[in-house]
Structure formats: structure tokens, C-alpha cells
Design a protein around this motif. Sequence first.
Motif, PDB file in Angstrom:
ATOM      1  N   VAL A 142       0.817  -1.215   0.000  1.00  0.00           N
ATOM      2  CA  VAL A 142       0.000   0.000   0.000  1.00  0.00           C
ATOM      3  C   VAL A 142       0.849   1.263   0.000  1.00  0.00           C
ATOM      4  O   VAL A 142       0.612   2.191  -0.782  1.00  0.00           O
ATOM      5  CB  VAL A 142      -0.962   0.003   1.206  1.00  0.00           C
ATOM      6  CG1 VAL A 142      -1.684   1.351   1.308  1.00  0.00           C
ATOM      7  CG2 VAL A 142      -1.967  -1.134   1.094  1.00  0.00           C
ATOM      8  N   ASP A 143       1.841   1.315   0.877  1.00  0.00           N
ATOM      9  CA  ASP A 143       2.610   2.548   1.052  1.00  0.00           C
ATOM     10  C   ASP A 143       3.702   2.674  -0.004  1.00  0.00           C
ATOM     11  O   ASP A 143       4.907   2.604   0.291  1.00  0.00           O
ATOM     12  CB  ASP A 143       3.199   2.609   2.456  1.00  0.00           C
ATOM     13  CG  ASP A 143       3.780   3.988   2.774  1.00  0.00           C
ATOM     14  OD1 ASP A 143       3.519   4.931   2.006  1.00  0.00           O
ATOM     15  OD2 ASP A 143       4.477   4.108   3.797  1.00  0.00           O
ATOM     16  N   LYS A 144       3.263   2.869  -1.232  1.00  0.00           N
ATOM     17  CA  LYS A 144       4.193   3.036  -2.349  1.00  0.00           C
ATOM     18  C   LYS A 144       3.800   4.259  -3.169  1.00  0.00           C
ATOM     19  O   LYS A 144       2.615   4.600  -3.267  1.00  0.00           O
ATOM     20  CB  LYS A 144       4.194   1.787  -3.237  1.00  0.00           C
ATOM     21  CG  LYS A 144       4.765   0.554  -2.540  1.00  0.00           C
ATOM     22  CD  LYS A 144       4.815  -0.637  -3.468  1.00  0.00           C
ATOM     23  CE  LYS A 144       5.454  -1.849  -2.784  1.00  0.00           C
ATOM     24  NZ  LYS A 144       5.514  -3.036  -3.672  1.00  0.00           N
ATOM     25  N   ALA A 145       4.787   4.907  -3.750  1.00  0.00           N
ATOM     26  CA  ALA A 145       4.528   6.088  -4.576  1.00  0.00           C
ATOM     27  C   ALA A 145       3.545   5.733  -5.679  1.00  0.00           C
ATOM     28  O   ALA A 145       3.639   4.669  -6.302  1.00  0.00           O
ATOM     29  CB  ALA A 145       5.839   6.599  -5.169  1.00  0.00           C
ATOM     30  N   GLY A 146       2.612   6.614  -5.914  1.00  0.00           N
ATOM     31  CA  GLY A 146       1.598   6.395  -6.950  1.00  0.00           C
ATOM     32  C   GLY A 146       0.283   5.880  -6.406  1.00  0.00           C
ATOM     33  O   GLY A 146      -0.755   6.037  -7.052  1.00  0.00           O
ATOM     34  N   ASN A 147       0.300   5.282  -5.224  1.00  0.00           N
ATOM     35  CA  ASN A 147      -0.944   4.823  -4.606  1.00  0.00           C
ATOM     36  C   ASN A 147      -1.614   5.981  -3.873  1.00  0.00           C
ATOM     37  O   ASN A 147      -0.962   6.743  -3.161  1.00  0.00           O
ATOM     38  CB  ASN A 147      -0.679   3.689  -3.611  1.00  0.00           C
ATOM     39  CG  ASN A 147      -0.366   2.390  -4.305  1.00  0.00           C
ATOM     40  OD1 ASN A 147      -0.708   2.198  -5.478  1.00  0.00           O
ATOM     41  ND2 ASN A 147       0.270   1.475  -3.598  1.00  0.00           N
ATOM     42  N   ARG A 148      -2.921   6.084  -4.045  1.00  0.00           N
ATOM     43  CA  ARG A 148      -3.715   7.115  -3.376  1.00  0.00           C
ATOM     44  C   ARG A 148      -4.730   6.419  -2.473  1.00  0.00           C
ATOM     45  O   ARG A 148      -5.440   5.522  -2.921  1.00  0.00           O
ATOM     46  CB  ARG A 148      -4.419   7.989  -4.410  1.00  0.00           C
ATOM     47  CG  ARG A 148      -3.448   8.773  -5.315  1.00  0.00           C
ATOM     48  CD  ARG A 148      -4.165   9.321  -6.534  1.00  0.00           C
ATOM     49  NE  ARG A 148      -4.691   8.213  -7.366  1.00  0.00           N
ATOM     50  CZ  ARG A 148      -5.540   8.384  -8.387  1.00  0.00           C
ATOM     51  NH1 ARG A 148      -5.981   9.590  -8.688  1.00  0.00           N
ATOM     52  NH2 ARG A 148      -5.956   7.339  -9.082  1.00  0.00           N
ATOM     53  N   ILE A 149      -4.786   6.864  -1.213  1.00  0.00           N
ATOM     54  CA  ILE A 149      -5.620   6.216  -0.198  1.00  0.00           C
ATOM     55  C   ILE A 149      -6.756   7.157   0.199  1.00  0.00           C
ATOM     56  O   ILE A 149      -6.514   8.250   0.720  1.00  0.00           O
ATOM     57  CB  ILE A 149      -4.802   5.859   1.057  1.00  0.00           C
ATOM     58  CG1 ILE A 149      -3.557   5.043   0.680  1.00  0.00           C
ATOM     59  CG2 ILE A 149      -5.668   5.106   2.059  1.00  0.00           C
ATOM     60  CD1 ILE A 149      -2.578   4.879   1.837  1.00  0.00           C
ATOM     61  N   LEU A 184     -15.600   8.645  -2.495  1.00  0.00           N
ATOM     62  CA  LEU A 184     -14.421   9.314  -3.057  1.00  0.00           C
ATOM     63  C   LEU A 184     -13.555   8.322  -3.820  1.00  0.00           C
ATOM     64  O   LEU A 184     -13.070   8.617  -4.929  1.00  0.00           O
ATOM     65  CB  LEU A 184     -13.619   9.958  -1.923  1.00  0.00           C
ATOM     66  CG  LEU A 184     -12.298  10.612  -2.305  1.00  0.00           C
ATOM     67  CD1 LEU A 184     -12.528  11.801  -3.221  1.00  0.00           C
ATOM     68  CD2 LEU A 184     -11.540  11.060  -1.045  1.00  0.00           C
ATOM     69  N   PHE A 185     -13.319   7.164  -3.235  1.00  0.00           N
ATOM     70  CA  PHE A 185     -12.559   6.086  -3.862  1.00  0.00           C
ATOM     71  C   PHE A 185     -13.142   5.744  -5.228  1.00  0.00           C
ATOM     72  O   PHE A 185     -12.407   5.578  -6.223  1.00  0.00           O
ATOM     73  CB  PHE A 185     -12.601   4.882  -2.920  1.00  0.00           C
ATOM     74  CG  PHE A 185     -12.166   3.567  -3.478  1.00  0.00           C
ATOM     75  CD1 PHE A 185     -10.831   3.287  -3.711  1.00  0.00           C
ATOM     76  CD2 PHE A 185     -13.111   2.572  -3.739  1.00  0.00           C
ATOM     77  CE1 PHE A 185     -10.428   2.049  -4.201  1.00  0.00           C
ATOM     78  CE2 PHE A 185     -12.717   1.329  -4.219  1.00  0.00           C
ATOM     79  CZ  PHE A 185     -11.371   1.072  -4.454  1.00  0.00           C
ATOM     80  N   VAL A 192      -6.761   2.769  -3.296  1.00  0.00           N
ATOM     81  CA  VAL A 192      -7.034   2.157  -1.991  1.00  0.00           C
ATOM     82  C   VAL A 192      -8.066   2.999  -1.249  1.00  0.00           C
ATOM     83  O   VAL A 192      -8.092   4.227  -1.398  1.00  0.00           O
ATOM     84  CB  VAL A 192      -5.746   2.083  -1.121  1.00  0.00           C
ATOM     85  CG1 VAL A 192      -6.001   1.327   0.181  1.00  0.00           C
ATOM     86  CG2 VAL A 192      -4.588   1.466  -1.898  1.00  0.00           C
ATOM     87  N   VAL A 193      -8.896   2.345  -0.454  1.00  0.00           N
ATOM     88  CA  VAL A 193      -9.745   3.070   0.482  1.00  0.00           C
ATOM     89  C   VAL A 193      -9.525   2.470   1.873  1.00  0.00           C
ATOM     90  O   VAL A 193      -9.428   1.249   2.021  1.00  0.00           O
ATOM     91  CB  VAL A 193     -11.233   3.023   0.092  1.00  0.00           C
ATOM     92  CG1 VAL A 193     -11.757   1.609  -0.024  1.00  0.00           C
ATOM     93  CG2 VAL A 193     -12.087   3.813   1.093  1.00  0.00           C
ATOM     94  N   ALA A 194      -9.384   3.333   2.871  1.00  0.00           N
ATOM     95  CA  ALA A 194      -9.180   2.899   4.257  1.00  0.00           C
ATOM     96  C   ALA A 194     -10.452   3.144   5.049  1.00  0.00           C
ATOM     97  O   ALA A 194     -11.192   4.091   4.781  1.00  0.00           O
ATOM     98  CB  ALA A 194      -8.015   3.659   4.884  1.00  0.00           C
TER      99      ALA A 194
END
Length: 268
Positions: A142-149, A184-185, A192-194
Amino acid sequence: MSLVHQLSLLAATTLALAVPVAAQPVPDEARKELAPTGTLRAAINLGNGVLAQKDEKTGEPKGVTPELARALGKRLGVPVQLVVYEAAGKVFDGASKNEWDIAFVAIEPVRASVIEFTAPYVLIEGVYMVPTDSPIKSLADVDKAGNRIAVGLKSAYDLFLTRTIKNATIVRAATGGSRAMIDLFRAEKLEVVAGVRQPLADYAKDHADVRMIDEPFMQIEQAMGTPKGRLKGVAYLRTFIEEMKASGFVADALKRSGQNAAVAPAAK
């Protein structure tokens, strides 16, 4: 004012449940701090469906947090006013505006600057949901550049991820609470959605194009709180919440509202 609406309810109504008698009388100073106006104003967050839901027939809040509020009002011998919010962030904002006397929100360092907390009474999990065809398979992905949460604004998981995410981008739903982060997701086609496990899992069951990352990224400790400086009040709340856990009241209230969440262990 950020209220969705306000509902004034007496603690000794037919909605109130039998509450174990307090082992000791409520100290006068604690009662004055918790209900300085003579009414206990309890903030209820409808944005977290594990803790509170709107009754379809009456429109009034139901669930573990309204039941705890009414039980406390009965202990104090005062009427209860349920002050309803659509998101935890708005509950937090209400603390500095003198909108409530007690609240039910997750323990967080940012919130502790303005809220005195009890130990937790319920433990829930923060988890991720992704598109079914996403390359994301685990927390490490998940915590990688390009991913939006996508997150709910000022939610417990927003505050936690703001501290811990280093490479991915956090995108906040302006309204916070409920399904705002899922909307929003969807709308922004984010990676990703949290959110809280239970509502995300329920959503995933009905939508084949998304799936859960089962491992939680955090444990969310739900507690009672009162505005900062009400030390006699929070001391009583800490005793009260331990009694409500030990007596089975919290577990029974969760069951009555159809929620599957863990009751927190006794405070050390």
C-alpha cells in the motif's frame, strides 16, 4: 455549527435499560463537570455504524454509544441530550465549541490535546479495500509512490495514516464519516480506500469489483471522553466504563444493535 441535528432524550425513558447500581455515589464535583448545565450532552457519531445507528422507525440514534450515554445519565440523575454528528472529526471540532459534555471517539494523540479519555471500551480494526484486479496484495504494497488512499476527514484512521504513511498519498473525503471515503474512492478511481473493517467488509460482499486486504493496518481504541480539564469528571467516567465492560453491558449493547466488535479488556 457542525451538528446534523440534536435530540433531547430523558435518561429514564422506556428506551433506557437497567443499569447496575454504582458501588459508590457519584461525587458532586464529577456530576457538575459532566453535566454543568444540568443535562448530560452526549456526542453521538453516526459516521461509525459499529457504535451508533439511526433507528429506521423513530429516527433516533441507537447502539452501544447511545445506550452508554443513557446509562451514564441515569447514574448521574440528569436528563440526556444526544448531540448527533455525521463524522468523528466533527465531534472533535465540537469539543472546543462547548457543544457536548461526553463523547465516544477513538483515542488519538491529536485528540488527546483537547479531550480527556477513559480506557477503551470497544476495539475495532482499520483495514484497506482495493479494486479486485489491483496489484496490491498486502499491507506492504500500500505505502508506495503512486498509490492514493481515500480516508474520512479527521477520522482515527486518517490521523494514524497521516503519521505513518511515507510514500503513498492520502486523499480526504471532505465530509468524513459513513461511506464518504468509499464514494471518493469510486469517484476518483483511487487505488485504496481505508476504513473500519465492518462497513468495508459489508460493502465488499455486495460489490464483486472490490476486495479486502484482510490484515488490519491499525487497531482503533474506542473510548469515552470529556473536554480537557474536567479531571473529576473523567475520573468517574473511567470507573463507569470499567463497570460497563465488566458487567456485560457493552457486549450486550453491541449484540442488541447487531454489531460484531470486540469489547476491550479491563484497564491495567
